[in-house]
Design a protein around this motif. Structure first.
Motif, PDB file in Angstrom:
ATOM      1  N   TYR A  36      17.710 -14.846  29.587  1.00  0.00           N
ATOM      2  CA  TYR A  36      17.043 -14.310  28.630  1.00  0.00           C
ATOM      3  C   TYR A  36      17.150 -12.598  28.648  1.00  0.00           C
ATOM      4  O   TYR A  36      16.909 -12.426  29.649  1.00  0.00           O
ATOM      5  CB  TYR A  36      15.536 -14.537  28.323  1.00  0.00           C
ATOM      6  N   GLN A  38      15.014  -9.204  27.638  1.00  0.00           N
ATOM      7  CA  GLN A  38      13.695  -8.616  27.022  1.00  0.00           C
ATOM      8  C   GLN A  38      14.002  -7.121  27.138  1.00  0.00           C
ATOM      9  O   GLN A  38      13.953  -6.577  28.137  1.00  0.00           O
ATOM     10  CB  GLN A  38      12.600  -9.247  27.843  1.00  0.00           C
ATOM     11  N   GLY A  41       8.568  -4.127  25.438  1.00  0.00           N
ATOM     12  CA  GLY A  41       7.540  -4.383  24.345  1.00  0.00           C
ATOM     13  C   GLY A  41       8.028  -5.587  23.596  1.00  0.00           C
ATOM     14  O   GLY A  41       7.382  -5.886  22.570  1.00  0.00           O
ATOM     15  N   SER A  43       9.544  -9.787  23.008  1.00  0.00           N
ATOM     16  CA  SER A  43       9.511 -11.139  23.788  1.00  0.00           C
ATOM     17  C   SER A  43      10.821 -11.428  24.241  1.00  0.00           C
ATOM     18  O   SER A  43      11.964 -10.911  23.864  1.00  0.00           O
ATOM     19  CB  SER A  43       8.960 -12.152  22.881  1.00  0.00           C
ATOM     20  N   PRO A  44      10.925 -12.275  25.101  1.00  0.00           N
ATOM     21  CA  PRO A  44      12.299 -12.847  25.649  1.00  0.00           C
ATOM     22  C   PRO A  44      13.134 -13.125  24.530  1.00  0.00           C
ATOM     23  O   PRO A  44      12.610 -14.088  23.866  1.00  0.00           O
ATOM     24  CB  PRO A  44      12.043 -13.697  26.898  1.00  0.00           C
ATOM     25  N   LEU A  46      16.711 -15.474  24.095  1.00  0.00           N
ATOM     26  CA  LEU A  46      17.946 -16.453  24.783  1.00  0.00           C
ATOM     27  C   LEU A  46      19.103 -15.848  24.440  1.00  0.00           C
ATOM     28  O   LEU A  46      19.411 -15.838  23.304  1.00  0.00           O
ATOM     29  CB  LEU A  46      17.742 -17.815  24.482  1.00  0.00           C
TER      30      LEU A  46
END
Lengths: 111, 114
Positions: A36, A38, A41, A43-44, A46
């Motif tokens: 992932y 990121q 600030g 979200s991860p 994929l």
């Protein structure tokens, strides 16, 4: 022993270089492996997954898996400043639903 | 929308208060997951729903944390008597089938307990 280990970095590479991110895991029963990305600030997100030993390529990204060594890596070719982010390795074990994450490696690509 | 939706995006609460965090999964996804990410750490598993039931809640840190998914779609994570250590980003994800690859996270709820 932490289940999924990553070098926290920071890893700094020049633009155009190959960035190599590494991850080891402790559960030999692990079935699938994920990378992932990121951004700060956010979200991860994929970017790659791999199930079988060997290499898997997707554009500039290559995931490598060696189950005997319990090792998975991500190579980013022709690194761009926009690749600067934290890269999280995640492993799905025998439960087949729960992801266990490493702490992530901070990558900085310098123009 | 096409993705996982989480509300609120930010929540500031006082120590000891009760909070609810909402997750609206991708339509048709039967599996739903809650994770928590503290600063400088990777996400940590909290709970997994398959349909309406919590199939695995082993990651919930203590009995102040509870989650529901009454109709098999929207889920709410509930935290009672919040503590400063609960401050983190709470992430929700959904997938169509258990085990079907990785899953997509929502944008998260940043919880700050003051």
């Amino acid at each position: 022993q932490k289940e999924v280990e990553q070098n926290s970095g920071p890893l700094s590479v020049p633009e155009g270089a190959i960035a190599s991110l590494n991850c080891t895991y402790s559960d030999r029963g692990s079935q699938s492996f994920f990378w992932y990305r990121q951004y700060s600030g956010k979200s991860p997100e994929l970017i790659m997954f791999i199930y079988s030993n060997g290499d898997k390529e997707d554009g500039r990204f290559t995931a490598q898996l060696n189950k005997a060594s319990q090792y998975v890596s991500l190579l980013i070719r022709d690194s761009q400043p926009s690749d600067s982010a934290t890269y999280l390795c995640a492993v799905k074990g025998s439960s087949n639903y729960k992801l266990t994450f490493g702490k992530g490696t901070l990558l900085t690509v310098n123009p | 929308g096409a993705g996982v939706s989480q509300t609120p995006s930010n929540k500031v609460t006082e120590k000891g208060k009760y909070v609810e965090l909402r997750c609206d999964p991708i339509s048709g996804h039967t599996a739903l997951y809650w994770y928590r990410q503290s600063l400088g750490q990777g996400p940590e598993f909290l709970i997994y729903f398959q349909g309406t039931g919590a199939a695995d809640d082993s990651g919930l840190p203590n009995d102040r944390f509870f989650a529901v998914r009454p109709e098999g779609s929207v889920s709410t994570l509930k935290i009672q008597r919040t503590e400063r250590g609960d401050s983190a980003v709470y992430l929700c994800a959904s997938s169509q089938l258990q085990g079907a690859g990785g899953y997509t996270f929502g944008s998260g709820t940043r919880l700050t307990v003051v």
